[in-house]
Design a protein around this motif. Structure first.
Motif, PDB file in Angstrom:
ATOM      1  N   ALA A   2       0.839  -1.204   0.000  1.00  0.00           N
ATOM      2  CA  ALA A   2       0.000   0.000   0.000  1.00  0.00           C
ATOM      3  C   ALA A   2       0.872   1.251   0.000  1.00  0.00           C
ATOM      4  O   ALA A   2       0.581   2.227  -0.716  1.00  0.00           O
ATOM      5  CB  ALA A   2      -0.936  -0.004   1.205  1.00  0.00           C
ATOM      6  N   ALA A   3       1.938   1.254   0.789  1.00  0.00           N
ATOM      7  CA  ALA A   3       2.845   2.397   0.834  1.00  0.00           C
ATOM      8  C   ALA A   3       3.507   2.600  -0.525  1.00  0.00           C
ATOM      9  O   ALA A   3       3.645   3.737  -1.003  1.00  0.00           O
ATOM     10  CB  ALA A   3       3.897   2.183   1.922  1.00  0.00           C
ATOM     11  N   TYR A  66       1.409   4.362   9.948  1.00  0.00           N
ATOM     12  CA  TYR A  66       2.402   4.192   8.886  1.00  0.00           C
ATOM     13  C   TYR A  66       2.234   5.149   7.714  1.00  0.00           C
ATOM     14  O   TYR A  66       3.218   5.721   7.232  1.00  0.00           O
ATOM     15  CB  TYR A  66       2.351   2.758   8.346  1.00  0.00           C
ATOM     16  N   LEU A  67       1.024   5.352   7.230  1.00  0.00           N
ATOM     17  CA  LEU A  67       0.823   6.048   5.967  1.00  0.00           C
ATOM     18  C   LEU A  67       0.598   7.546   6.095  1.00  0.00           C
ATOM     19  O   LEU A  67       0.825   8.284   5.127  1.00  0.00           O
ATOM     20  CB  LEU A  67      -0.366   5.420   5.213  1.00  0.00           C
ATOM     21  N   HIS A  68       0.157   8.023   7.244  1.00  0.00           N
ATOM     22  CA  HIS A  68      -0.170   9.439   7.398  1.00  0.00           C
ATOM     23  C   HIS A  68       1.059  10.313   7.180  1.00  0.00           C
ATOM     24  O   HIS A  68       2.152   9.995   7.667  1.00  0.00           O
ATOM     25  CB  HIS A  68      -0.776   9.708   8.781  1.00  0.00           C
ATOM     26  N   HIS A  69       0.876  11.397   6.448  1.00  0.00           N
ATOM     27  CA  HIS A  69       2.028  12.213   6.038  1.00  0.00           C
ATOM     28  C   HIS A  69       2.657  13.001   7.183  1.00  0.00           C
ATOM     29  O   HIS A  69       3.745  13.574   7.009  1.00  0.00           O
ATOM     30  CB  HIS A  69       1.611  13.176   4.914  1.00  0.00           C
ATOM     31  N   LEU A  74       6.190   6.472   8.060  1.00  0.00           N
ATOM     32  CA  LEU A  74       6.697   6.776   6.722  1.00  0.00           C
ATOM     33  C   LEU A  74       6.388   8.214   6.322  1.00  0.00           C
ATOM     34  O   LEU A  74       6.292   8.541   5.139  1.00  0.00           O
ATOM     35  CB  LEU A  74       6.091   5.809   5.704  1.00  0.00           C
ATOM     36  N   ALA A  75       6.292   9.106   7.321  1.00  0.00           N
ATOM     37  CA  ALA A  75       5.903  10.489   7.067  1.00  0.00           C
ATOM     38  C   ALA A  75       6.847  11.195   6.095  1.00  0.00           C
ATOM     39  O   ALA A  75       6.430  12.067   5.329  1.00  0.00           O
ATOM     40  CB  ALA A  75       5.833  11.261   8.389  1.00  0.00           C
ATOM     41  N   SER A  76       8.113  10.810   6.112  1.00  0.00           N
ATOM     42  CA  SER A  76       9.089  11.471   5.244  1.00  0.00           C
ATOM     43  C   SER A  76       8.786  11.271   3.759  1.00  0.00           C
ATOM     44  O   SER A  76       9.250  12.035   2.915  1.00  0.00           O
ATOM     45  CB  SER A  76      10.503  10.962   5.547  1.00  0.00           C
TER      46      SER A  76
END
Length: 244
Positions: A2-3, A66-69, A74-76
């Motif tokens: 998904a990422a 994990y996905l939220h900016h 994985l915000a970066s």
């Protein structure tokens, strides 16, 4: 996965830009994890209701952690700024990926355009990796005419509950739907009710629904063990009154 798909969506590589134009929009997704609480309440299978809640909570966890900016690990990568976008991506992965085994290792593959093939129990094609594992192939199972739709199998024994859970659709008259009955207590001609268990969700069936009462409902007469129908006693359960 998904990422990775979110990353490709943001960077819009040429192949993926064209491919994503053919994918369902966020508001059109109907996988189980996209169901609202009101939608879940409309489901008539308790196991699916519970599964929908589990999937929604799981997707919200993936988004936040994990996905939220901003808050995700994985915000970066600046992947997703909203839960609906994350839900869309997770739905794509759940409903459009292929599973293959390569050298004993299970792999999940997203193959642009190959995943546009619809499901059919009488599928005319199958899919596989090439022998050298360098390409993904759709192979015809019989001759196809020009313009004929290519179909594959999403699972040869998937019930409607499973199709709805994983892909968001069902098939009328699905031959894989089953209701399993527990043995009737007493002799074979006993009318003592026994319970049944649905193979769809494993829950108890309606009170009194058992092989005996079911056969009586279709005007069965005779020895259940012999399973003979007396054709003269069959009736039409929907009988229209004779005109006067």
């Amino acid at each position: 996965m998904a990422a990775w798909l979110l990353y490709m969506k943001q960077h819009r590589a040429l192949l993926w830009r064209s491919y994503m134009q053919h994918l369902p929009r966020e508001q059109d997704m109907c996988c189980l994890l996209n169901y609202s609480r009101d939608d879940i309440a409309e489901l008539q299978i308790p196991a699916l209701q519970s599964e929908a809640v589990v999937q929604a909570d799981w997707a919200a966890f993936l988004h936040g952690n994990y996905l939220h900016h901003k808050s995700g690990q994985l915000a970066s990568l600046n992947l997703s700024d909203s839960l609906p976008l994350s839900l869309w991506t997770i739905s794509m992965v759940r409903s459009r990926t292929f599973s293959e085994d390569v050298n004993g290792e299970p792999l999940t593959l997203m193959v642009p355009y190959a995943d546009l093939a619809n499901h059919n129990f009488d599928n005319n094609c199958t899919f596989c990796l090439s022998r050298d594992n360098k390409s993904f192939q759709l192979q015809a199972l019989r001759p196809l005419s020009a313009g004929q739709e290519v179909t594959i199998s999403y699972g040869v024994i998937k019930s409607n509950a499973e199709l709805l859970r994983d892909y968001g659709f069902f098939i009328r008259g699905n031959p894989c739907d089953r209701v399993k009955f527990r043995g009737t207590t007493g002799s074979s001609n006993s009318s003592t009710p026994s319970s049944c268990v649905s193979s769809v969700d494993g829950t108890e069936g309606l009170a009194g629904l058992n092989p005996v009462s079911l056969m009586e409902a279709v005007a069965f007469s005779g020895d259940l063990a012999a399973a003979q129908l007396d054709e003269s006693s069959q009736i039409n359960p929907i009988t229209q009154p004779a005109p006067h």
